[in-house]
Design a protein around this motif. Structure first.
Motif, mmCIF file in Angstrom:
data_model
loop_
_atom_site.group_PDB
_atom_site.id
_atom_site.type_symbol
_atom_site.label_atom_id
_atom_site.label_comp_id
_atom_site.label_asym_id
_atom_site.label_seq_id
_atom_site.Cartn_x
_atom_site.Cartn_y
_atom_site.Cartn_z
ATOM 1 N N ALA A 3 -62.160 -48.475 73.345
ATOM 2 C CA ALA A 3 -62.534 -49.872 73.141
ATOM 3 C C ALA A 3 -62.287 -50.250 71.691
ATOM 4 N N GLU A 5 -63.746 -52.891 68.907
ATOM 5 C CA GLU A 5 -64.905 -53.731 68.621
ATOM 6 C C GLU A 5 -64.780 -54.382 67.251
ATOM 7 N N THR A 84 -66.838 -54.408 74.340
ATOM 8 C CA THR A 84 -67.653 -53.670 75.302
ATOM 9 C C THR A 84 -68.815 -54.564 75.747
ATOM 10 N N TYR A 123 -66.890 -44.547 77.213
ATOM 11 C CA TYR A 123 -65.849 -44.720 76.200
ATOM 12 C C TYR A 123 -65.571 -43.405 75.476
ATOM 13 N N THR A 126 -64.497 -45.593 70.375
ATOM 14 C CA THR A 126 -64.693 -47.016 70.118
ATOM 15 C C THR A 126 -64.340 -47.280 68.663
ATOM 16 N N TRP A 128 -63.772 -49.765 65.299
ATOM 17 C CA TRP A 128 -64.365 -50.949 64.675
ATOM 18 C C TRP A 128 -63.381 -51.564 63.686
ATOM 19 N N CYS A 159 -74.385 -51.342 68.950
ATOM 20 C CA CYS A 159 -73.612 -50.139 69.288
ATOM 21 C C CYS A 159 -74.375 -48.879 68.894
ATOM 22 N N LEU A 164 -73.201 -45.576 70.848
ATOM 23 C CA LEU A 164 -71.749 -45.588 70.694
ATOM 24 C C LEU A 164 -71.379 -45.252 69.258
ATOM 25 N N LEU A 166 -68.920 -45.465 66.319
ATOM 26 C CA LEU A 166 -67.826 -46.348 65.932
ATOM 27 C C LEU A 166 -66.910 -45.638 64.943
#
Length: 200
Positions: A3, A5, A84, A123, A126, A128, A159, A164, A166
């Motif tokens: 993903a 973000e 997400t 995921y 992820t 950023w 997050c 999650l 990042l």
């Protein structure tokens, strides 16, 4: 599944499409999962036609659309997600009034609990994006342009709460450099994909 973000107008959609094109050119079965807000009838009414405002129904619809889009995972070697469901939750907490004990507060708390239970196992990575670009010319973002910095902080916090991790993309990169940066980190995830052979 990976993903991308960041706050709005950070280049997420542009990067998702560029990365998808990069892997399609190399024979990878890859799909870009678009940001549901771009095709939401709720957002169209609010932003394009100036009817109504952001409300719980809108945010729940967007949250559900993110979840249902992941059904494409069955047929792909790689899925690249434009945001997400955690992002939707962060926006909802910024935009909606949710007093303690309210129905809205209960629903947002349920969404947060779901994200904590679901997102870390979905995921593989992820990323950023730290940069921001002018958003005032995009009608989909015009009503939340003033929340750009605040949104970035809220999404990062959401997050972290969801578990999650990042992976920060260095600031100031052009698009080609962003693609190169991500492919170095995505490539190891593809080494077990059937039929995939890395290319220079």
């Amino acid at each position: 599944m990976v993903a991308v973000e960041g706050t709005h107008a950070s280049g997420k959609t542009t990067l998702v499409h560029a990365l998808t094109a990069h892997y399609r050119a190399r024979g990878v079965l890859v799909e870009a999962l678009p940001e549901p807000a771009r095709s939401s009838p709720f957002i169209e009414q609010i932003v394009i036609h100036s009817r109504g405002d952001f409300d719980l129904d809108t945010e729940v619809d967007l949250f559900g659309a993110h979840l249902s889009s992941t059904r494409a995972t069955r047929h792909q070697q790689l899925l690249i997600c434009d945001k997400t469901p955690v992002n939707v939750l962060a926006y909802a907490r910024l935009l909606l009034s949710a007093p303690a004990g309210s129905r809205t507060g209960a629903v947002l708390d349920a969404m947060a609990s779901f994200c904590r239970a679901w997102a870390p196992g979905i995921y593989d990575a992820t990323f950023w994006l730290p940069d921001t670009y002018p958003a005032h010319r995009d009608p989909l973002r015009a009503r939340v342009t003033h929340l750009q910095d605040q949104t970035g902080q809220a999404v990062r916090a959401a997050c972290a709460d969801a578990g999650l991790t990042l992976h920060d993309v260095p600031p100031g990169l052009d698009l080609a450099s962003r693609v190169t940066h991500l492919t170095r980190r995505v490539e190891p995830l593809l080494t077990t994909a059937a039929g995939y052979r890395p290319q220079p």
